[in-house]
Design an enzyme around this catalytic site. Structure first.
Site, PDB file in Angstrom:
ATOM      1  N   SER A 167      36.993  47.135  48.448  1.00 21.48           N
ATOM      2  CA  SER A 167      37.770  45.910  48.283  1.00 21.48           C
ATOM      3  C   SER A 167      37.370  44.874  49.329  1.00 21.48           C
ATOM      4  CB  SER A 167      39.264  46.215  48.404  1.00 21.48           C
ATOM      5  OG  SER A 167      39.967  44.996  48.494  1.00 21.48           O
ATOM      6  N   HIS A 196      35.594  45.298  44.367  1.00 21.73           N
ATOM      7  CA  HIS A 196      36.977  44.950  43.995  1.00 21.73           C
ATOM      8  C   HIS A 196      37.360  43.645  44.700  1.00 21.73           C
ATOM      9  CE1 HIS A 196      41.038  46.147  42.619  1.00 21.73           C
ATOM     10  NE2 HIS A 196      41.490  45.667  43.773  1.00 21.73           N
ATOM     11  N   ASP A 244      40.371  40.951  45.231  1.00 23.42           N
ATOM     12  CA  ASP A 244      41.814  40.758  45.092  1.00 23.42           C
ATOM     13  C   ASP A 244      42.161  39.279  45.093  1.00 23.42           C
ATOM     14  OD1 ASP A 244      42.995  43.433  45.099  1.00 23.42           O
ATOM     15  OD2 ASP A 244      42.067  43.608  47.072  1.00 23.42           O
ATOM     16  N   MET A 267      45.161  36.687  44.974  1.00 26.69           N
ATOM     17  CA  MET A 267      46.610  36.588  45.184  1.00 26.69           C
ATOM     18  C   MET A 267      47.001  35.111  45.217  1.00 26.69           C
ATOM     19  SD  MET A 267      47.100  39.471  48.101  1.00 26.69           S
ATOM     20  CE  MET A 267      46.149  41.005  48.090  1.00 26.69           C
ATOM     21  N   HIS A 274      40.930  41.836  40.467  1.00 23.23           N
ATOM     22  CA  HIS A 274      42.337  42.258  40.354  1.00 23.23           C
ATOM     23  C   HIS A 274      43.203  41.028  40.604  1.00 23.23           C
ATOM     24  CE1 HIS A 274      45.683  44.872  42.469  1.00 23.23           C
ATOM     25  NE2 HIS A 274      46.096  44.374  41.324  1.00 23.23           N
ATOM     26  N   MET A 312      46.510  39.333  41.115  1.00 18.79           N
ATOM     27  CA  MET A 312      47.937  39.489  41.442  1.00 18.79           C
ATOM     28  C   MET A 312      48.538  38.088  41.441  1.00 18.79           C
ATOM     29  SD  MET A 312      47.259  42.276  44.394  1.00 18.79           S
ATOM     30  CE  MET A 312      45.523  41.848  44.391  1.00 18.79           C
ATOM     31  N   MET A 349      48.974  51.125  41.348  1.00 19.00           N
ATOM     32  CA  MET A 349      49.063  50.651  42.736  1.00 19.00           C
ATOM     33  C   MET A 349      49.738  51.742  43.571  1.00 19.00           C
ATOM     34  SD  MET A 349      47.581  47.748  42.988  1.00 19.00           S
ATOM     35  CE  MET A 349      47.965  47.566  44.730  1.00 19.00           C
ATOM     36  N   GLY A 398      46.026  44.515  52.612  1.00 21.29           N
ATOM     37  CA  GLY A 398      45.240  45.718  52.859  1.00 21.29           C
ATOM     38  C   GLY A 398      45.858  46.494  54.015  1.00 21.29           C
ATOM     39  N   ASP A 413      44.653  52.066  43.829  1.00 24.05           N
ATOM     40  CA  ASP A 413      44.403  50.988  44.797  1.00 24.05           C
ATOM     41  C   ASP A 413      45.503  50.972  45.851  1.00 24.05           C
ATOM     42  OD1 ASP A 413      43.685  48.619  46.052  1.00 24.05           O
ATOM     43  OD2 ASP A 413      44.157  47.327  44.329  1.00 24.05           O
ATOM     44  N   GLY A 471      45.657  52.241  50.323  1.00 30.43           N
ATOM     45  CA  GLY A 471      45.772  53.368  51.249  1.00 30.43           C
ATOM     46  C   GLY A 471      44.800  54.501  50.989  1.00 30.43           C
TER      47      GLY A 471
HETATM   48  C1  DX5 Z   1      46.440  45.329  47.915  1.00 30.35           C
HETATM   49  C2  DX5 Z   1      45.120  45.149  47.227  1.00 30.35           C
HETATM   50  C3  DX5 Z   1      44.108  46.188  47.575  1.00 30.35           C
HETATM   51  C4  DX5 Z   1      43.710  46.227  49.035  1.00 30.35           C
HETATM   52  C5  DX5 Z   1      43.551  47.685  49.375  1.00 30.35           C
HETATM   53  O1  DX5 Z   1      47.367  44.493  47.343  1.00 30.35           O
HETATM   54  O2  DX5 Z   1      45.278  45.182  45.823  1.00 30.35           O
HETATM   55  O3  DX5 Z   1      42.963  46.109  46.764  1.00 30.35           O
HETATM   56  O4  DX5 Z   1      42.519  45.562  49.319  1.00 30.35           O
HETATM   57  O5  DX5 Z   1      43.358  47.804  50.740  1.00 30.35           O
HETATM   58  P1  DX5 Z   1      43.440  49.196  51.480  1.00 30.35           P
HETATM   59  O6  DX5 Z   1      42.387  50.087  50.896  1.00 30.35           O
HETATM   60  O7  DX5 Z   1      43.191  48.833  52.905  1.00 30.35           O
HETATM   61  O8  DX5 Z   1      44.834  49.746  51.264  1.00 30.35           O
HETATM   62 ZN    ZN Z   2      43.447  45.370  44.534  1.00 23.87          ZN
END
Ligand code: DX5
Ligand code: ZN
Length: 217
Positions: free
Chosen positions: A6, A31, A33, A35, A64, A66, A138, A145, A176, A178
Site C-alpha cells: 500500500s 494498492h 488508497d 480517501m 481502493h 474510501m 477491512m 495505515g 487490508d 495490520g
Molecule cells: C487503511 C488503508 C490501508 C492501509 C493499510 O484505511 O485502506 O490500505 O494502507 O496500512 P497498514 O498495512 O499499515 O495497516
Molecule cells: Zn486500502
C-alpha cells in the site's frame, strides 16, 4: 497469493526509487488508497498523482476508494489508470446501486471490488459474489495505515471463502489493515488470496518484508 503493497505508507520523498524496488520483488499489485476526508477522516491522493504513478510502474493498479461518492470517483480513477476499483458497500448502501456500479466498472474493461468496514455484516456481500472480481475485508477501520489487525475479520474471510466455493465464483478475497508476517499467516489460513500491506512493507526493508510474506504461503 497476491501481495499488494500500500502506497499510503511509502516515503513520499523516494517514490520512484521505492517503485523500482517493488518491481524486483514478488509483489504483483500496487494498492492505492483514495480517501476523501468525508467517508473516512483522512485525505490522500487525487487523479494526477495516480496518473503519475501509473506511468512509473507496471504493477497492477489496485485503487481502493474510501469515498462517499464512489459512482463519481470510479470513473475519475479509471481515467487516471486504475486496473481495479474497489469501493465500499457503506458508501452506497443500496444493493441496486452497488450492482450497477460493479457492472459499470467492468463495462470499462476494469476489475471491480467491493469492501466492507469492520462493523458491516459480511452477508451483505453475498449477492454480489457471482459478479465481483474481488471482495476486500477491512481488518482495521479504514482511514490510516499502521493500525492493529482485528482478528475478528478472519471469521468474515472464512464465511466468504465458503460462499465463494459454494457458488463456484472466481472472486478473490483481499484483506487490508495490520498485515505483517504473523497476521498474514492467519489471513492465508482463513482463505485470503491477496494481502495488502502498508507499514510492514515500507517501514522495513522492502524486499525482505515482501519475501517474508511470500514465503508464508
Ligand atoms: C487503511 C488503508 C490501508 C492501509 C493499510 O484505511 O485502506 O490500505 O494502507 O496500512 P497498514 O498495512 O499499515 O495497516
Ligand atoms: Zn486500502
Amino acid at each position: 497469493m497476491i501481495i499488494a503493497p500500500s502506497i499510503l505508507s511509502m516515503d513520499f520523498s523516494k517514490i520512484p526509487t521505492q517503485l523500482a524496488e517493488l518491481e524486483k520483488t514478488e509483489a504483483q499489485w500496487l494498492h492505492v488508497d483514495i480517501m476523501d476526508g468525508h467517508f473516512v477522516p483522512n485525505l490522500t491522493f487525487g487523479p494526477d498523482f495516480v496518473k503519475s504513478i501509473r506511468n512509473q510502474t507496471k504493477l497492477l493498479m489496485d485503487v481502493h476508494i474510501m469515498v462517499s461518492d464512489p459512482v463519481y470517483f470510479a470513473d475519475v480513477f479509471i481515467e487516471a489508470g486504475a486496473d481495479l476499483i474497489t469501493f465500499h458497500y457503506e458508501a452506497l448502501n443500496d444493493p441496486q446501486k452497488v450492482s450497477r456500479l460493479i457492472h459499470h466498472i467492468q463495462s470499462k474493461g476494469k476489475k471491480a471490488g467491493l469492501s466492507i468496514k469492520p462493523a458491516t455484516p459480511v452477508e451483505l456481500l453475498y449477492p454480489f459474489l457471482k459478479d465481483l472480481d474481488l471482495v476486500l475485508v477491512m481488518s482495521v477501520n479504514p482511514g490510516f495505515g499502521g493500525q492493529a489487525f482485528m482478528p475478528e475479520s478472519l471469521v468474515k474471510v472464512s464465511q466468504l471463502k465458503h460462499q465463494i466455493q459454494l457458488m463456484e465464483s472466481s472472486c478473490l478475497i483481499q484483506i487490508d489493515g495490520g498485515i505483517n508476517q504473523d497476521t498474514a499467516v492467519m489471513a492465508l489460513n482463513s482463505g485470503v488470496d491477496c494481502l495488502v500491506a502498508g507499514s510492514y512493507v515500507f517501514k522495513n526493508n522492502i524486499a525482505k518484508a515482501i519475501k517474508t510474506l511470500w514465503e508464508n504461503q
